[in-house]
Design an enzyme around this catalytic site. Structure first.
Site, PDB file in Angstrom:
ATOM      1  CG  HIS A 173       5.130 -58.616 -33.779  1.00 14.86           C
ATOM      2  ND1 HIS A 173       5.116 -57.560 -32.849  1.00 14.86           N
ATOM      3  CD2 HIS A 173       6.136 -59.399 -33.794  1.00 14.86           C
ATOM      4  CE1 HIS A 173       6.154 -57.813 -32.310  1.00 14.86           C
ATOM      5  NE2 HIS A 173       6.856 -58.945 -32.726  1.00 14.86           N
ATOM      6  CE1 TYR A 178      11.453 -57.676 -36.551  1.00 18.15           C
ATOM      7  CE2 TYR A 178      10.058 -58.448 -34.693  1.00 18.15           C
ATOM      8  CZ  TYR A 178      11.487 -58.282 -35.160  1.00 18.15           C
ATOM      9  OH  TYR A 178      12.222 -59.656 -34.813  1.00 18.15           O
ATOM     10  NE  ARG A 322      15.222 -65.562 -23.569  1.00 19.44           N
ATOM     11  CZ  ARG A 322      14.529 -64.329 -24.210  1.00 19.44           C
ATOM     12  NH1 ARG A 322      13.368 -63.834 -23.920  1.00 19.44           N
ATOM     13  NH2 ARG A 322      15.369 -64.017 -25.177  1.00 19.44           N
TER      14      ARG A 322
END
Length: 353
Positions: A173, A178, A322
């Site tokens: 990731h 991040y 989602r």
């Protein structure tokens, strides 16, 4: 070529182009995935997705965002993941782990408590990243070179544990604000050494980590990377799609097989920029300009839309978040809607005749 065409990366063949996108569940204790994770990930495998990718999984305690995130920095965590991996494989699906470090976006309370900063008295910790900065109300310190070297080792150790747990692939990731994104975006990275300043310096940590992981995992195991293709910030120092194309070329040269092109992470995306398939052009641009396989994300919610992305060559996989929360059986339902074949678990066949 369509949504249900198989695809192969190195020695890994996926039965279709539908991927369960990583989504944090904030339901772990001591970084250990439990029954919730088994059901969450396992049900999407039962539902027909070709590839299941875990939520972002920390490589060290300091890499967590909250105390309820999962990790793979010890043997107990690895063994818990193996139970989930084995179940997904029993459903004829494949599973990848997304390795992650939150960097400056760590030491936060649970979402049910508003993701507010977690004090040291509450179990919080000192967060560190590329530069001293503030993200989500948490002040971070600048990592030393020695600490950066330790971080690379932690990623490699986590990758080795992932291989031992039986994962089919590993995704790093490197987006959504991040650690790696904090390093490669000038919005956050204000360092003056070999890990800051120029484009080459800012991507150095990610590239060096990729090289070490690639050497540590089997040659036949694909290595994936998720990036934020743009920062969604209108400043001169913001990360751009052109930067992402350049980065993707370098990652490909260093053994990366696939890029998932997402976006943002430092700020909320303006509502006028969010619409069905709004991030698909990122995947297309990277695919066309570098030749690397890509995954499309961003409000992909129905079968026809997903199939069109694959059939038109806009991306190689659709990475669905989602809609998979709303419908664990998205793949089975999509196959029925598109009148395409898919193998339904024998336990459920009487409902799909």
């Amino acid at each position: 070529m369509d949504l249900f065409s198989p695809i192969t990366f190195r020695n890994l063949t996926l039965k279709n182009r539908i991927v369960l996108s990583p989504m944090q569940q904030y339901s772990a204790q001591n970084g250990i995935p439990g029954n919730w994770h088994l059901v969450h990930l396992g049900s999407r495998a039962v539902g027909g997705a070709g590839l299941i990718i875990t939520e972002c999984t920390a490589v060290s305690p300091e890499g967590l965002a909250t105390l309820s995130d999962v990790g793979i920095w010890n043997e107990e965590q690895k063994n818990a993941w193996k139970t989930i991996v084995d179940f997904v494989h029993e459903q004829d699906s494949k599973i990848g782990i997304q390795l992650w470090h939150a960097g400056g976006k760590g030491s936060l309370k649970h979402p049910n408590e508003g993701m507010k900063p977690l004090s040291l008295e509450e179990g919080g910790w000192v967060v560190k990243t590329c530069s001293a900065t503030e993200l989500n109300g948490v002040l971070s310190q600048e990592l030393t070179i020695a600490e950066i070297d330790e971080l690379k080792i932690k990623f490699v150790d986590a990758a080795r544990r992932a291989v031992e747990a039986g994962f089919d692939t590993i995704e790093i990731h490197a987006g959504h604000g991040y650690l790696f994104h904090q390093f490669y975006s000038s919005v956050i990275n204000k360092r003056q050494d070999e890990y800051g300043g120029t484009f080459e310096n800012r991507i150095r940590l990610l590239v060096e980590t990729i090289r070490e992981i690639r050497k540590a995992i089997p040659e036949g195991m694909p290595l994936l990377v998720r990036i934020s293709a743009v920062d969604y910030i209108d400043t001169a120092d913001a990360w751009t799609l052109e930067d992402s194309v350049a980065l993707s070329k370098i990652l490909k040269e260093n053994g990366v097989d696939f890029i998932t092109a997402s976006g943002g992470g430092f700020t909320n995306v303006s509502r006028d920029k969010v619409f069905p398939g709004y991030q698909v052009p990122f995947a297309t641009a990277i695919k066309v300009q570098t030749g690397i396989a890509t995954g499309a994300v961003g409000m992909i919610t129905d079968a026809k839309q997903a199939n069109e992305i694959i059939a038109d060559g806009k991306a190689d996989l659709v990475v669905i978040a989602r809609e998979h929360l709303r419908d664990p059986y998205f793949a089975i339902h999509s196959a029925k809607e598109l009148e395409m074949g898919i193998e339904v678990p024998w336990q459920y066949k009487r409902a799909f005749n």
